[in-house]
Scaffold this motif. Structure first.
Motif, PDB file in Angstrom:
ATOM      1  N   GLN A 171       0.696  -1.270  -0.121  1.00 29.79           N
ATOM      2  CA  GLN A 171      -0.048  -0.036  -0.119  1.00 29.79           C
ATOM      3  C   GLN A 171       0.776   1.250  -0.022  1.00 29.79           C
ATOM      4  OE1 GLN A 171      -3.251  -0.111   2.925  1.00 29.79           O
ATOM      5  NE2 GLN A 171      -3.618  -2.457   2.494  1.00 29.79           N
ATOM      6  N   LEU A 172       2.238   1.387   0.616  1.00 33.37           N
ATOM      7  CA  LEU A 172       2.911   2.533   0.704  1.00 33.37           C
ATOM      8  C   LEU A 172       3.896   2.646  -0.518  1.00 33.37           C
ATOM      9  CD1 LEU A 172       3.121   2.871   4.404  1.00 33.37           C
ATOM     10  CD2 LEU A 172       1.634   4.243   3.073  1.00 33.37           C
ATOM     11  N   VAL A 173       4.865   1.671  -0.460  1.00 33.45           N
ATOM     12  CA  VAL A 173       6.022   1.887  -1.318  1.00 33.45           C
ATOM     13  C   VAL A 173       5.613   1.228  -2.632  1.00 33.45           C
ATOM     14  CG1 VAL A 173       8.535   1.171  -1.425  1.00 33.45           C
ATOM     15  CG2 VAL A 173       7.400   1.637   0.526  1.00 33.45           C
ATOM     16  N   GLY A 174       5.024  -0.009  -2.847  1.00 39.97           N
ATOM     17  CA  GLY A 174       4.909  -0.634  -4.224  1.00 39.97           C
ATOM     18  C   GLY A 174       4.154  -0.065  -4.866  1.00 39.97           C
ATOM     19  N   PRO A 175       2.794   0.372  -4.930  1.00 35.66           N
ATOM     20  CA  PRO A 175       2.127   1.238  -5.926  1.00 35.66           C
ATOM     21  C   PRO A 175       2.985   2.288  -6.229  1.00 35.66           C
ATOM     22  CG  PRO A 175       0.974   0.371  -3.970  1.00 35.66           C
ATOM     23  CD  PRO A 175       2.095   0.146  -3.660  1.00 35.66           C
ATOM     24  N   ALA A 176       3.578   3.189  -5.532  1.00 35.80           N
ATOM     25  CA  ALA A 176       4.399   4.442  -5.994  1.00 35.80           C
ATOM     26  C   ALA A 176       5.462   4.006  -6.960  1.00 35.80           C
ATOM     27  CB  ALA A 176       4.811   5.217  -4.727  1.00 35.80           C
ATOM     28  N   VAL A 177       6.268   2.901  -6.572  1.00 37.07           N
ATOM     29  CA  VAL A 177       7.341   2.450  -7.409  1.00 37.07           C
ATOM     30  C   VAL A 177       6.847   1.874  -8.789  1.00 37.07           C
ATOM     31  CG1 VAL A 177       9.326   0.719  -7.280  1.00 37.07           C
ATOM     32  CG2 VAL A 177       8.787   1.946  -5.297  1.00 37.07           C
ATOM     33  N   GLY A 178       5.641   1.034  -8.487  1.00 37.82           N
ATOM     34  CA  GLY A 178       5.203   0.501  -9.760  1.00 37.82           C
ATOM     35  C   GLY A 178       4.660   1.529 -10.734  1.00 37.82           C
ATOM     36  N   ALA A 179       4.077   2.696 -10.318  1.00 40.20           N
ATOM     37  CA  ALA A 179       3.667   3.673 -11.291  1.00 40.20           C
ATOM     38  C   ALA A 179       4.835   4.412 -11.924  1.00 40.20           C
ATOM     39  CB  ALA A 179       2.772   4.666 -10.328  1.00 40.20           C
ATOM     40  N   LEU A 180       5.775   4.508 -11.032  1.00 36.89           N
ATOM     41  CA  LEU A 180       7.022   5.347 -11.509  1.00 36.89           C
ATOM     42  C   LEU A 180       7.610   4.426 -12.315  1.00 36.89           C
ATOM     43  CD1 LEU A 180       8.927   7.864 -11.233  1.00 36.89           C
ATOM     44  CD2 LEU A 180      10.140   6.613  -9.270  1.00 36.89           C
ATOM     45  N   LEU A 181       7.938   3.033 -12.311  1.00 40.87           N
ATOM     46  CA  LEU A 181       8.578   2.144 -13.379  1.00 40.87           C
ATOM     47  C   LEU A 181       7.760   2.312 -14.625  1.00 40.87           C
ATOM     48  CD1 LEU A 181       9.877  -0.717 -10.998  1.00 40.87           C
ATOM     49  CD2 LEU A 181      11.377   1.271 -12.122  1.00 40.87           C
ATOM     50  N   PHE A 182       6.455   2.180 -14.485  1.00 35.08           N
ATOM     51  CA  PHE A 182       5.627   2.126 -15.648  1.00 35.08           C
ATOM     52  C   PHE A 182       5.879   3.046 -16.351  1.00 35.08           C
ATOM     53  CE2 PHE A 182       1.922   2.044 -18.246  1.00 35.08           C
ATOM     54  CZ  PHE A 182       1.437   0.922 -18.460  1.00 35.08           C
ATOM     55  N   SER A 183       5.941   4.266 -15.948  1.00 37.94           N
ATOM     56  CA  SER A 183       6.132   5.524 -16.676  1.00 37.94           C
ATOM     57  C   SER A 183       7.469   5.500 -17.280  1.00 37.94           C
ATOM     58  CB  SER A 183       6.049   6.952 -15.752  1.00 37.94           C
ATOM     59  OG  SER A 183       6.995   6.965 -14.585  1.00 37.94           O
ATOM     60  N   ALA A 184       8.388   4.819 -16.880  1.00 32.63           N
ATOM     61  CA  ALA A 184       9.723   4.756 -17.438  1.00 32.63           C
ATOM     62  C   ALA A 184       9.727   3.691 -18.468  1.00 32.63           C
ATOM     63  CB  ALA A 184      10.893   4.608 -16.356  1.00 32.63           C
ATOM     64  N   GLY A 185       8.890   2.815 -18.189  1.00 34.99           N
ATOM     65  CA  GLY A 185       8.909   1.896 -19.405  1.00 34.99           C
ATOM     66  C   GLY A 185       7.853   0.691 -19.011  1.00 34.99           C
ATOM     67  N   MET A 186       7.062   0.265 -19.731  1.00 34.51           N
ATOM     68  CA  MET A 186       5.616  -0.450 -19.432  1.00 34.51           C
ATOM     69  C   MET A 186       6.235  -1.776 -18.644  1.00 34.51           C
ATOM     70  SD  MET A 186       2.951  -1.805 -22.083  1.00 34.51           S
ATOM     71  CE  MET A 186       2.499   0.158 -22.522  1.00 34.51           C
ATOM     72  N   VAL A 187       7.367  -2.427 -19.254  1.00 28.77           N
ATOM     73  CA  VAL A 187       7.810  -3.697 -18.755  1.00 28.77           C
ATOM     74  C   VAL A 187       8.441  -3.592 -17.463  1.00 28.77           C
ATOM     75  CG1 VAL A 187      10.062  -3.456 -19.773  1.00 28.77           C
ATOM     76  CG2 VAL A 187       8.703  -5.778 -19.556  1.00 28.77           C
ATOM     77  N   TRP A 188       8.950  -2.617 -16.932  1.00 31.03           N
ATOM     78  CA  TRP A 188       9.759  -2.820 -15.573  1.00 31.03           C
ATOM     79  C   TRP A 188       9.251  -3.135 -14.601  1.00 31.03           C
ATOM     80  CZ3 TRP A 188      14.523  -3.302 -16.976  1.00 31.03           C
ATOM     81  CH2 TRP A 188      15.305  -2.751 -18.008  1.00 31.03           C
ATOM     82  N   PRO A 189       7.881  -2.485 -14.041  1.00 27.80           N
ATOM     83  CA  PRO A 189       7.398  -3.124 -12.870  1.00 27.80           C
ATOM     84  C   PRO A 189       7.215  -4.529 -12.877  1.00 27.80           C
ATOM     85  CG  PRO A 189       5.725  -1.648 -14.180  1.00 27.80           C
ATOM     86  CD  PRO A 189       7.078  -1.549 -14.813  1.00 27.80           C
ATOM     87  N   PHE A 190       6.807  -5.160 -14.068  1.00 27.10           N
ATOM     88  CA  PHE A 190       6.315  -6.552 -14.217  1.00 27.10           C
ATOM     89  C   PHE A 190       7.752  -7.381 -14.153  1.00 27.10           C
ATOM     90  CE2 PHE A 190       3.158  -3.865 -16.363  1.00 27.10           C
ATOM     91  CZ  PHE A 190       2.183  -4.726 -15.749  1.00 27.10           C
TER      92      PHE A 190
END
Length: 439
Positions: A171-190
């Motif tokens: 709830q705190l760290v993961g979603p923020a990191v996931g959204a940031l990585l997605f904006s850098a490149g769609m594949v990165w959070p996955f």
């Protein structure tokens, strides 16, 4: 001499911190388990943000978007009982490792389609169904390992530590990191989630549980295993009442939650950016609660703690029905997170203490179905109630429904809080699977 002392002082402080967070009495096996839980929850948190973003990049059809989210939770209602039964007849550590490995492979395949440009909404939907199914087996098994590693008296603090990792990562760290990585490149959070899952599998492999199933006899049909689990729950009054409470309180909770975004935007006047902070406020409240749970359980009798938490839920619904101020909404959400995660930790510990080890998977899966079924029914009700009577009506429904339920079960909470003692008494009296033995 000063330089040589500093490292030892730092090491001592680190050792004390580790002992405070993960007391040695919980055992090395639990430390491996909680490490796995924390790192995989970080990956799951990234998916919470990246998953919807990926869906939205492929379609703006509301039906398909909602179907994608449903695909992650619906498998619990389909294979949840099977997952619980397998957790009780197979090596639980191996089941958890295998299911997580499947999750990693599915995500790796999804990464491949993203990189090659072959991703589409059909691929995403199939992937989410597969992920949801595998996660059902992970969750059904993970809850059975803690009672195998930790003494009954420490189940509360052990579950609190697991919950802390879930709040932080999910709830705190993961979603923020996931959204940031997605904006850098769609594949990165996955891709990073695949790494997190892989690390989690390695950590689980280090847990020193005895190999093989927890049951000495597994020659029954799996359908009979499921029936035995349901029968045990129905035959144990405290555990059965706890399941009923969980169903009702999830219905009453999910009803207003299903229209929370509309309530926030139209009733309270919170904008889109502020809406995200409501979840953050709840997570911070939960983090405070789980970090102090051990002290709470030592200072407050369990029955009193259960009554206090459920009463807090009733009053929370009333306050949310009455408020029109954003300044009130944020502290209320913090308050919600605090008591809700105390309840989650406490109710799970109470159940784990009461249920025999060989039935943990089956009874736990029934509880998860109660949670998911209650949330689904509440979400449907909330939308209908809001449509007919307005956006505050679901909060009034939740207030009345939870209040009446609490009044009915108030006296029973003393027995529920000490359900493990009732289970021991039943065993001493010769009760088997919730029924007395045949004469």
């Amino acid at each position: 001499m000063t330089p040589s002392r500093r490292p030892r002082g730092g090491l001592l402080r680190t050792s004390r911190l580790v002992e405070t967070v993960f007391p040695a009495r919980l055992g090395t096996g639990f430390r491996w388990l909680v490490g796995s839980s924390w790192v995989t929850n970080l990956g799951d948190g990234m998916l919470i943000a990246a998953g919807p973003l990926l869906v939205a990049s492929q379609t703006r059809n509301p039906v398909l978007v909602s179907a994608a989210m449903l695909a992650l939770t619906a498998p619990w209602l389909v294979v949840g009982l099977l997952a619980g039964a397998l957790a009780d007849r197979l090596d639980r550590r191996v089941v958890m490792m295998t299911a997580n490995a499947v999750r990693g492979l599915v995500l790796a395949g999804l990464c491949g389609t993203i990189v090659t440009g072959d991703v589409n909404i059909a691929v995403v939907l199939v992937s989410m169904v597969a992920l949801g199914t595998a996660e059902t087996f992970v969750d059904a098994t993970a809850g059975t390992l803690t009672p195998m590693l930790v003494d009954k008296r420490d189940l509360g603090i052990a579950n609190a530590r697991l919950m802390t990792g879930m709040i932080t990562g999910n709830q705190l760290v993961g979603p923020a990191v996931g959204a940031l990585l997605f904006s850098a490149g769609m594949v990165w959070p996955f891709a990073l989630t695949v790494v997190c899952i892989g690390v989690g599998v390695v950590l689980v492999s280090r847990i020193g549980t005895p190999p093989g199933a927890v049951r000495a006899d597994v020659d029954t049909h799996i359908r009979q295993d499921i029936v035995d689990g349901v029968r045990w729950l129905m035959g144990n009054p405290p555990v059965r009442t706890l399941a009923i409470i969980i169903v009702v309180f999830n219905v009453t909770w999910a009803a207003p939650w299903s229209v929370l975004v509309l309530w926030a935007l139209e009733r309270v006047g919170i904008d889109e950016a502020g809406f995200g902070l409501l979840t953050t406020a709840a997570a911070l409240g939960g983090l405070l609660a789980t970090s102090s749970y051990g002290r709470l359980e030592r200072l407050v009798p369990l029955a009193t703690l259960m009554r206090t938490v459920l009463l807090a839920e009733v009053l929370f619904h009333l306050a949310m029905a009455l408020t029109t101020s954003a300044w009130a909404a944020y502290p209320l959400m913090f308050f919600f997170g605090a008591y809700a995660f105390v309840w989650g930790t406490l109710s799970q510990a109470v159940r784990q203490r009461a249920v025999p080890s060989e039935l943990q998977g089956r009874v736990g899966s029934v509880y998860m179905i109660c949670v998911m079924g209650g949330m689904l029914a509440g979400s449907l009700l909330g939308g209908v109630i809001a449509q007919v009577w307005g956006l505050t009506a679901p909060w009034w429904f939740a207030f009345v429904g939870s209040g009446v339920t609490l009044a009915v079960v108030w006296r029973s909470l003393a027995q529920i809080a000490h359900a493990d003692e009732a289970a021991i008494g039943s065993a001493a009296a010769g009760v088997v699977d919730g029924r007395p033995p045949e004469s």
